[in-house]
Design a protein around this motif. Structure first.
Motif, mmCIF file in Angstrom:
data_model
loop_
_atom_site.group_PDB
_atom_site.id
_atom_site.type_symbol
_atom_site.label_atom_id
_atom_site.label_comp_id
_atom_site.label_asym_id
_atom_site.label_seq_id
_atom_site.Cartn_x
_atom_site.Cartn_y
_atom_site.Cartn_z
ATOM 1 N N VAL A 154 32.727 15.231 -10.498
ATOM 2 C CA VAL A 154 31.043 14.050 -10.038
ATOM 3 C C VAL A 154 30.795 13.329 -8.771
ATOM 4 O O VAL A 154 32.507 12.845 -8.527
ATOM 5 N N SER A 155 30.374 12.878 -7.540
ATOM 6 C CA SER A 155 30.230 12.203 -6.830
ATOM 7 C C SER A 155 29.592 10.793 -7.067
ATOM 8 O O SER A 155 28.352 11.364 -7.470
ATOM 9 N N LEU A 156 30.140 9.461 -7.237
ATOM 10 C CA LEU A 156 29.124 8.710 -7.072
ATOM 11 C C LEU A 156 28.730 7.876 -5.798
ATOM 12 O O LEU A 156 29.440 7.987 -5.152
ATOM 13 N N THR A 157 27.727 8.054 -5.887
ATOM 14 C CA THR A 157 27.012 7.072 -4.815
ATOM 15 C C THR A 157 25.998 6.226 -4.383
ATOM 16 O O THR A 157 26.215 5.245 -5.640
ATOM 17 N N PRO A 158 26.785 5.183 -4.025
ATOM 18 C CA PRO A 158 26.167 3.788 -3.501
ATOM 19 C C PRO A 158 24.584 3.409 -4.016
ATOM 20 O O PRO A 158 23.792 4.471 -3.586
ATOM 21 N N THR A 159 24.217 2.399 -4.324
ATOM 22 C CA THR A 159 22.648 2.411 -5.059
ATOM 23 C C THR A 159 21.977 1.891 -3.582
ATOM 24 O O THR A 159 22.971 0.878 -3.096
ATOM 25 N N ASP A 160 20.616 1.997 -3.380
ATOM 26 C CA ASP A 160 19.970 1.381 -2.011
ATOM 27 C C ASP A 160 19.293 0.943 -2.681
ATOM 28 O O ASP A 160 18.121 0.171 -1.774
ATOM 29 N N ASP A 161 19.335 0.297 -3.920
ATOM 30 C CA ASP A 161 18.103 -0.629 -4.450
ATOM 31 C C ASP A 161 18.220 -2.491 -4.323
ATOM 32 O O ASP A 161 19.949 -2.511 -4.635
ATOM 33 N N GLU A 162 17.854 -2.550 -2.964
ATOM 34 C CA GLU A 162 18.220 -3.850 -3.312
ATOM 35 C C GLU A 162 16.320 -4.930 -3.930
ATOM 36 O O GLU A 162 16.482 -5.438 -2.893
ATOM 37 N N SER A 163 16.144 -4.428 -4.451
ATOM 38 C CA SER A 163 14.704 -5.401 -4.708
ATOM 39 C C SER A 163 15.623 -6.368 -5.725
ATOM 40 O O SER A 163 16.561 -6.239 -6.347
ATOM 41 N N ALA A 164 14.559 -7.398 -5.872
ATOM 42 C CA ALA A 164 15.063 -8.595 -6.517
ATOM 43 C C ALA A 164 15.070 -7.906 -8.212
ATOM 44 O O ALA A 164 14.207 -7.536 -9.120
ATOM 45 N N VAL A 165 16.320 -9.343 -8.795
ATOM 46 C CA VAL A 165 16.743 -8.240 -10.381
ATOM 47 C C VAL A 165 15.846 -9.946 -11.454
ATOM 48 O O VAL A 165 15.633 -11.212 -10.541
ATOM 49 N N PRO A 166 14.850 -9.323 -12.365
ATOM 50 C CA PRO A 166 14.762 -10.635 -12.779
ATOM 51 C C PRO A 166 15.204 -11.038 -13.839
ATOM 52 O O PRO A 166 16.581 -10.367 -14.209
ATOM 53 N N PRO A 167 15.107 -11.812 -14.154
ATOM 54 C CA PRO A 167 15.781 -13.004 -15.308
ATOM 55 C C PRO A 167 15.604 -12.195 -16.520
ATOM 56 O O PRO A 167 15.122 -11.894 -16.378
ATOM 57 N N VAL A 168 16.777 -12.487 -17.278
ATOM 58 C CA VAL A 168 17.413 -11.913 -18.667
ATOM 59 C C VAL A 168 17.251 -13.526 -19.946
ATOM 60 O O VAL A 168 18.250 -13.820 -19.119
ATOM 61 N N ASP A 169 16.539 -12.759 -21.105
ATOM 62 C CA ASP A 169 17.268 -14.052 -21.935
ATOM 63 C C ASP A 169 18.656 -14.209 -22.167
ATOM 64 O O ASP A 169 19.440 -12.867 -22.547
ATOM 65 N N PRO A 170 19.171 -15.228 -21.688
ATOM 66 C CA PRO A 170 21.045 -15.070 -22.489
ATOM 67 C C PRO A 170 21.287 -14.885 -23.620
ATOM 68 O O PRO A 170 22.445 -14.650 -23.831
ATOM 69 N N ASP A 171 20.561 -15.994 -24.373
ATOM 70 C CA ASP A 171 20.665 -14.231 -26.295
ATOM 71 C C ASP A 171 20.109 -13.804 -26.190
ATOM 72 O O ASP A 171 20.815 -12.752 -27.044
ATOM 73 N N ASN A 172 20.006 -12.537 -25.651
ATOM 74 C CA ASN A 172 19.705 -11.236 -25.414
ATOM 75 C C ASN A 172 19.425 -10.521 -24.124
ATOM 76 O O ASN A 172 17.869 -10.739 -24.459
ATOM 77 N N PRO A 173 20.697 -10.012 -23.380
ATOM 78 C CA PRO A 173 20.009 -10.014 -22.891
ATOM 79 C C PRO A 173 19.542 -8.812 -21.581
ATOM 80 O O PRO A 173 18.805 -8.022 -20.829
ATOM 81 N N SER A 174 18.942 -8.080 -23.021
ATOM 82 C CA SER A 174 17.472 -6.329 -22.728
ATOM 83 C C SER A 174 16.414 -7.173 -23.042
ATOM 84 O O SER A 174 15.736 -6.034 -23.020
#
Length: 229
Positions: A40-60
């Motif tokens: 299998v080949s793994l390639t680096p992600t090119d996603d540089e979009s902002a990551v939204p904050p998540v709930d510290p009590d339930n990160p999903s």
């Protein structure tokens, strides 16, 4: 009677012969085994979009907000491969003490700093904080910030090795303090530094002997370097 014994003997010999053939055939199949490859080949992600904050009590789940930090739910909007996604504004309980030193605790229930490393290098990183002095229109306070007992929470599905908490106490204004350090191949993905949890709350100590009434504000400058420091 003799014929019956001879027939039983022949059946026993035939059964034994079948067992030998079966055993010999199984051994031959085992010797014929071979191996194939999986690739299998793994390639680096090119996603540089902002990551939204998540709930510290339930990160999903998305970050639900904090009543002590109203309106701060969308995050920093930082884009890139190594980002600070969210920082809380700390609000401390009011005090009526007229003489110092005095200590007050944070009101926040979901105070946190969220960091994401989407690089493929595993180079590690360092999270630093530099407090500013607390000031009113009339006066500047001498203060010391203590983040207290902190909790490291991995983002949903994150199995990376955790960064290390290196310092949360005696954070003085004007000084850059290393708080989290991710060594090589650790701290990948999203990590939450959750504050004001556990046995020691987040506290602010005002060191002045003479205190003047007023509203005092300051800043916490959070920075992220692209290597362990």
């Amino acid at each position: 009677m003799i014929k019956g014994r001879q027939l039983a003997k022949r059946l026993l010999i035939m059964t034994f012969s079948i067992l030998l053939i079966h055993s010999w055939g199984g051994t031959l199949i085992g010797r014929a085994a071979t191996q194939s490859q999986v690739q299998v080949s793994l390639t680096p992600t090119d996603d540089e979009s902002a990551v939204p904050p998540v709930d510290p009590d339930n990160p999903s789940k998305p970050y639900p907000g904090d009543s002590a930090d109203a309106g701060n739910v969308t995050g920093t909007g930082s884009q890139g491969q190594l980002t600070i996604d969210y920082v809380s504004n700390l609000k401390f309980n009011a005090t009526t003490t007229q003489r110092g030193p005095v200590q007050t605790t944070a009101e926040n229930q979901r105070a946190m700093v969220q960091v994401t490393d989407r690089r493929s290098t595993g180079a590690g990183w360092t999270l630093q904080v530099t407090p500013s002095p607390l000031q009113s229109r009339q006066r500047t306070l001498s203060t010391t910030l203590n983040l207290g007992t902190v909790h490291l929470q991995a983002g949903a599905g994150n199995v990376s090795m955790a960064p290390q908490v290196v310092n949360t106490t005696d954070l003085k204004p004007g000084m850059a303090n290393n708080v989290l350090v991710a060594d090589q191949h650790s701290g990948l993905g999203t990590w939450l530094l959750v504050l004001n949890r556990g046995t020691q709350p987040t506290t602010l100590t005002i060191n002045d002997q003479q205190l003047t009434a007023g509203n005092y504000t300051g800043r916490l400058a959070w920075s992220l370097t692209n290597a362990p420091n």
